[in-house]
Design a protein around this motif. Structure first.
Motif, PDB file in Angstrom:
ATOM      1  N   ARG A 241    -100.997 -64.325   5.860  1.00 46.71           N
ATOM      2  CA  ARG A 241    -102.037 -64.685   6.831  1.00 46.71           C
ATOM      3  C   ARG A 241    -103.434 -64.575   6.212  1.00 46.71           C
ATOM      4  O   ARG A 241    -104.289 -65.425   6.419  1.00 46.71           O
ATOM      5  N   GLN A 242    -103.636 -63.514   5.424  1.00 43.25           N
ATOM      6  CA  GLN A 242    -104.965 -63.268   4.858  1.00 43.25           C
ATOM      7  C   GLN A 242    -105.173 -63.932   3.508  1.00 43.25           C
ATOM      8  O   GLN A 242    -106.316 -64.099   3.066  1.00 43.25           O
ATOM      9  N   GLY A 243    -104.085 -64.294   2.826  1.00 38.99           N
ATOM     10  CA  GLY A 243    -104.211 -64.953   1.528  1.00 38.99           C
ATOM     11  C   GLY A 243    -104.475 -64.005   0.381  1.00 38.99           C
ATOM     12  O   GLY A 243    -104.755 -64.432  -0.736  1.00 38.99           O
ATOM     13  N   VAL A 244    -104.372 -62.702   0.643  1.00 39.56           N
ATOM     14  CA  VAL A 244    -104.576 -61.704  -0.412  1.00 39.56           C
ATOM     15  C   VAL A 244    -103.796 -60.453  -0.039  1.00 39.56           C
ATOM     16  O   VAL A 244    -103.689 -60.090   1.136  1.00 39.56           O
ATOM     17  N   THR A 245    -103.192 -59.807  -1.030  1.00 40.65           N
ATOM     18  CA  THR A 245    -102.398 -58.607  -0.776  1.00 40.65           C
ATOM     19  C   THR A 245    -103.263 -57.357  -0.908  1.00 40.65           C
ATOM     20  O   THR A 245    -104.417 -57.422  -1.336  1.00 40.65           O
ATOM     21  N   ALA A 246    -102.685 -56.223  -0.556  1.00 39.43           N
ATOM     22  CA  ALA A 246    -103.403 -54.946  -0.686  1.00 39.43           C
ATOM     23  C   ALA A 246    -103.734 -54.643  -2.133  1.00 39.43           C
ATOM     24  O   ALA A 246    -104.726 -53.949  -2.426  1.00 39.43           O
ATOM     25  N   GLN A 250    -104.017 -62.806  -5.141  1.00 39.29           N
ATOM     26  CA  GLN A 250    -104.297 -63.982  -4.307  1.00 39.29           C
ATOM     27  C   GLN A 250    -102.997 -64.771  -4.100  1.00 39.29           C
ATOM     28  O   GLN A 250    -102.266 -65.036  -5.052  1.00 39.29           O
ATOM     29  N   VAL A 251    -102.730 -65.111  -2.846  1.00 41.12           N
ATOM     30  CA  VAL A 251    -101.569 -65.948  -2.526  1.00 41.12           C
ATOM     31  C   VAL A 251    -102.033 -67.103  -1.650  1.00 41.12           C
ATOM     32  O   VAL A 251    -103.043 -67.001  -0.952  1.00 41.12           O
TER      33      VAL A 251
END
Length: 336
Positions: A241-246, A250-251
């Protein structure tokens, strides 16, 4: 506010069948409490409230809760579609009575707005931007003057004055902007409140666990979904949903909305899968078998984005954290 946001564990006193009792009020809306407060204040004035946001952010549920808490019913509703007509907002006629007796209060079929004005309660208008602009603008004079004219009738029946308490709470998806843009005149008569997706990991885990367990119980399915499995699912949804992990990776975001409602749907599907084809306990394997159904809705390219997420993020976590993430990565083979 307390009905929607809960009493934080405090027990409230009440009487039931002559006996004094105490009970806490549970939280029903997981989100920013300030949104609830601002919406209540807006509805207390002369302006309607429009809840906007991505699909699946609980706008409709919030409108239902507000209507139930304020007016005692959430059933007074108009469902906006491309086929919604002005009659569905104002009133229509029982044509058998109309032909037999002519225009009368008896022959008039009140709309949800008409009922709300007479009773002094809220009316919910779902997906208002899906209605044609000329239908939407039927609300302009009603919200401005709190009056509805019925020119076919005579005398006092000709004018319907809204009783105190009448107001409109509408919803609209941000993805529907441009389908039917609201006129500036109608926009000025609404307070806009954006309902964002849940960003708090713990809050979303609690909501997905609670809702999936409730739905599985309603379906008569005795399935266990442990918290760490729900956390795995919710973390995936928040990453996409956010396009970035903890970790800062970047996804690519899927074009479909990775909403909390979709996460609940995946959890329930995984629960039923575990009941009928598994061991009665949800594992990462069941999540992997059903997550594609939530992602592949708008574009076939989203499948590659999901596979990329498994190859980059899930694989890295499988090597580092092992355990559930390792099982989850093995479920990649279940993707179509």
């Amino acid at each position: 506010r307390m009905f929607i946001c809960g009493s934080d564990g405090d027990k409230l006193s009440y009487e039931w069948e002559g006996a004094k009792k105490k009970a806490p009020i549970s939280r029903k809306f997981y989100g920013d409490d300030i949104i609830v407060e601002r919406t209540i204040i807006g509805l207390s004035g002369n302006r309607g409230v429009l809840l906007i946001g991505e699909p699946g952010t609980a706008k409709s549920m919030l409108s239902e809760l507000l209507a139930a808490a304020i007016s005692g019913t959430s059933l007074n509703v108009i469902q906006g579609t491309a086929a919604t007509t002005e009659d569905q907002i104002r009133y229509s006629w029982n044509y058998a009575l109309l032909l037999a007796e002519g225009p009368s209060r008896k022959a008039l079929v009140p709309s949800a707005v008409h009922v709300a004005m007479n009773a002094g309660i809220l009316v919910r208008f779902e997906e208002i931007t899906r209605c044609p602009p000329e239908v939407q603008d039927t609300l302009v004079s009603i919200l401005s003057e709190k009056v509805m004219m019925v020119p076919e009738l005579e005398g006092d029946d000709r004018v319907v004055f809204a009783r105190p308490g009448f107001n409109v709470i509408a919803t609209a998806n941000t993805r529907d902007r441009g389908v039917h843009e609201m006129s500036s005149a109608l926009k000025r008569r609404f307070n806009f409140e954006t309902v964002p997706a849940i960003r708090d990991l713990e809050g979303e885990i609690a909501l997905v666990s609670e809702e999936s367990e409730r739905l599985l119980a309603d379906a008569g399915s005795p399935v266990t979904i442990e918290r760490n499995v729900v956390e795995l699912l919710v973390t995936t949804f928040q990453d996409l949903r956010q396009g970035v992990t903890a970790e800062g990776i970047q996804v690519e975001k899927p074009t479909t909305v990775m909403s909390t409602a979709e996460a609940v749907s995946v959890a329930m599907s995984a629960g039923l899968d575990a009941l009928y084809y598994g061991k009665g306990k949800v594992s990462p394997a069941e999540l992997g078998r059903h997550i594609a159904g939530a992602v592949l809705k708008d574009s076939p390219d989203d499948l590659q984005k999901l596979k990329h997420y498994f190859d980059v993020v899930v694989q890295k976590r499988a090597k580092g954290k092992k355990g559930l993430w390792e099982e989850y990565y093995k479920a990649r083979k279940c993707l179509p």
